[in-house]
Motif scaffolding. Structure first.
Motif, PDB file in Angstrom:
ATOM      1  N   LEU A 166      -4.983 102.661  67.892  1.00 49.59           N
ATOM      2  CA  LEU A 166      -5.654 103.087  66.664  1.00 49.59           C
ATOM      3  C   LEU A 166      -5.208 104.470  66.186  1.00 49.59           C
ATOM      4  O   LEU A 166      -4.975 104.653  64.980  1.00 49.59           O
ATOM      5  CB  LEU A 166      -7.175 103.042  66.849  1.00 49.59           C
ATOM      6  CG  LEU A 166      -7.796 101.634  66.885  1.00 49.59           C
ATOM      7  CD1 LEU A 166      -9.300 101.715  67.105  1.00 49.59           C
ATOM      8  CD2 LEU A 166      -7.486 100.875  65.590  1.00 49.59           C
ATOM      9  N   PRO A 167      -5.054 105.464  67.083  1.00 48.67           N
ATOM     10  CA  PRO A 167      -4.541 106.755  66.600  1.00 48.67           C
ATOM     11  C   PRO A 167      -3.148 106.646  65.980  1.00 48.67           C
ATOM     12  O   PRO A 167      -2.885 107.266  64.949  1.00 48.67           O
ATOM     13  CB  PRO A 167      -4.519 107.617  67.873  1.00 48.67           C
ATOM     14  CG  PRO A 167      -5.590 107.038  68.730  1.00 48.67           C
ATOM     15  CD  PRO A 167      -5.531 105.558  68.483  1.00 48.67           C
ATOM     16  N   ALA A 170      -3.430 105.014  62.548  1.00 48.03           N
ATOM     17  CA  ALA A 170      -4.310 105.676  61.575  1.00 48.03           C
ATOM     18  C   ALA A 170      -3.660 105.977  60.231  1.00 48.03           C
ATOM     19  O   ALA A 170      -4.252 105.703  59.180  1.00 48.03           O
ATOM     20  CB  ALA A 170      -4.906 106.949  62.188  1.00 48.03           C
ATOM     21  N   GLU A 237      -3.524 111.316  55.183  1.00 51.13           N
ATOM     22  CA  GLU A 237      -2.495 110.470  55.811  1.00 51.13           C
ATOM     23  C   GLU A 237      -1.369 111.316  56.377  1.00 51.13           C
ATOM     24  O   GLU A 237      -0.912 111.098  57.507  1.00 51.13           O
ATOM     25  CB  GLU A 237      -1.922 109.490  54.794  1.00 51.13           C
ATOM     26  CG  GLU A 237      -2.849 108.353  54.416  1.00 51.13           C
ATOM     27  CD  GLU A 237      -2.253 107.558  53.271  1.00 51.13           C
ATOM     28  OE1 GLU A 237      -1.085 107.120  53.392  1.00 51.13           O
ATOM     29  OE2 GLU A 237      -2.928 107.385  52.244  1.00 51.13           O
ATOM     30  N   ALA A 240      -2.551 113.089  59.475  1.00 51.68           N
ATOM     31  CA  ALA A 240      -2.637 112.165  60.612  1.00 51.68           C
ATOM     32  C   ALA A 240      -1.249 111.810  61.125  1.00 51.68           C
ATOM     33  O   ALA A 240      -1.040 111.705  62.343  1.00 51.68           O
ATOM     34  CB  ALA A 240      -3.392 110.904  60.191  1.00 51.68           C
TER      35      ALA A 240
END
Length: 249
Positions: A166-167, A170, A237, A240
């Motif tokens: 998930l990381p 992301a 975004e 991340a």
């Protein structure tokens, strides 16, 4: 200077938007030429600030629900036990794209009544597809060496999902959420046709009274919100992606 120019323009747009929705009467001289027969130039059937906040609230609730469901489905179909559900999941998230928002509202009103609920249903269904597809793409294109290293380190499936998959996914998932939010911001305006409190109320009032000033007010606020929120998500975004050591698109 060139580096800071886009930021300064966005800041100016934000300030202008805040001033406009809190002190719309200041802009009356600019909007007055768009009216006829002494009609009001500033929307006078409610507070623009209140309608903007309610519009954003409706979009936020629908997007949050769509994100939870879409990401959960993407996780399910990328696990060995859930692969066979991929066609069904795709069919489910495509429902919102199959029916126009007006049709969804027409079907939802008899079931849940007038107000915010049918609008939430329409926005939820419309927001599923971009989030699901982005989450699916992200989870299925992870670097194999990273996931193998996590497995070799003794991580369980749940730990790999939460701490690695998930990381790394992301930034791409956020891209889907960004698209979903922008779509919902525009689509939410039709919610006012079923008595939902959104900025569509201003646009509809302008159309029914042939008042271009009202239409322009509602349209410009929605457009400004879309630009600012799109840019905000794009910045998140990129942040991340940098944290994950990826190159932001």
């Amino acid at each position: 200077m060139k580096t800071w120019l886009p930021t300064l323009l966005r800041l100016a747009l934000l300030v202008l938007l805040v001033v406009f929705i809190t002190r719309p009467e200041w802009f009356e001289p600019l909007l007055r030429p768009l009216t006829e027969n002494g009609a009001p130039a500033i929307y006078n059937r409610g507070s623009l600030l209140s309608l903007t906040l309610q519009h954003l609230g409706t979009v936020a609730i629908a997007t949050a629900c769509a994100t939870i469901v879409a990401v959960a489905l993407a996780i399910l179909v990328t696990r060995p036990a859930g692969v066979e559900f991929l066609p069904l999941s795709r069919s489910l998230v495509n429902i919102g794209q199959t029916f126009p928002p007006v049709a969804v509202l027409a079907l939802a009103v008899p079931a849940v009544g007038f107000g915010e609920e049918p609008t939430l249903i329409a926005l939820f269904l419309y927001g599923l597809l971009p989030i699901f597809e982005n989450a699916l793409t992200a989870l299925t294109t992870l670097p194999g060496n990273v996931t193998e290293a996590a497995r070799g380190a003794g991580m369980t499936g749940w730990q790999r999902l939460v701490k690695v998959e998930l990381p790394l996914s992301a930034p791409v998932i956020l891209g889907g959420i960004r698209l979903s939010v922008v779509i919902s911001l525009a689509t939410a305006t039709i919610g006012s046709t079923v008595a939902a409190k959104t900025l569509g109320e201003v646009i509809i009032a302008g159309l029914t009274s042939n008042n271009l000033a009202f239409v322009l007010q509602g349209g410009l606020i929605v457009a400004a919100l879309a630009v600012l929120i799109y840019d905000a998500f794009s910045a998140i975004e990129r942040f991340a992606a940098r944290r994950m050591g990826q190159e932001a698109e």
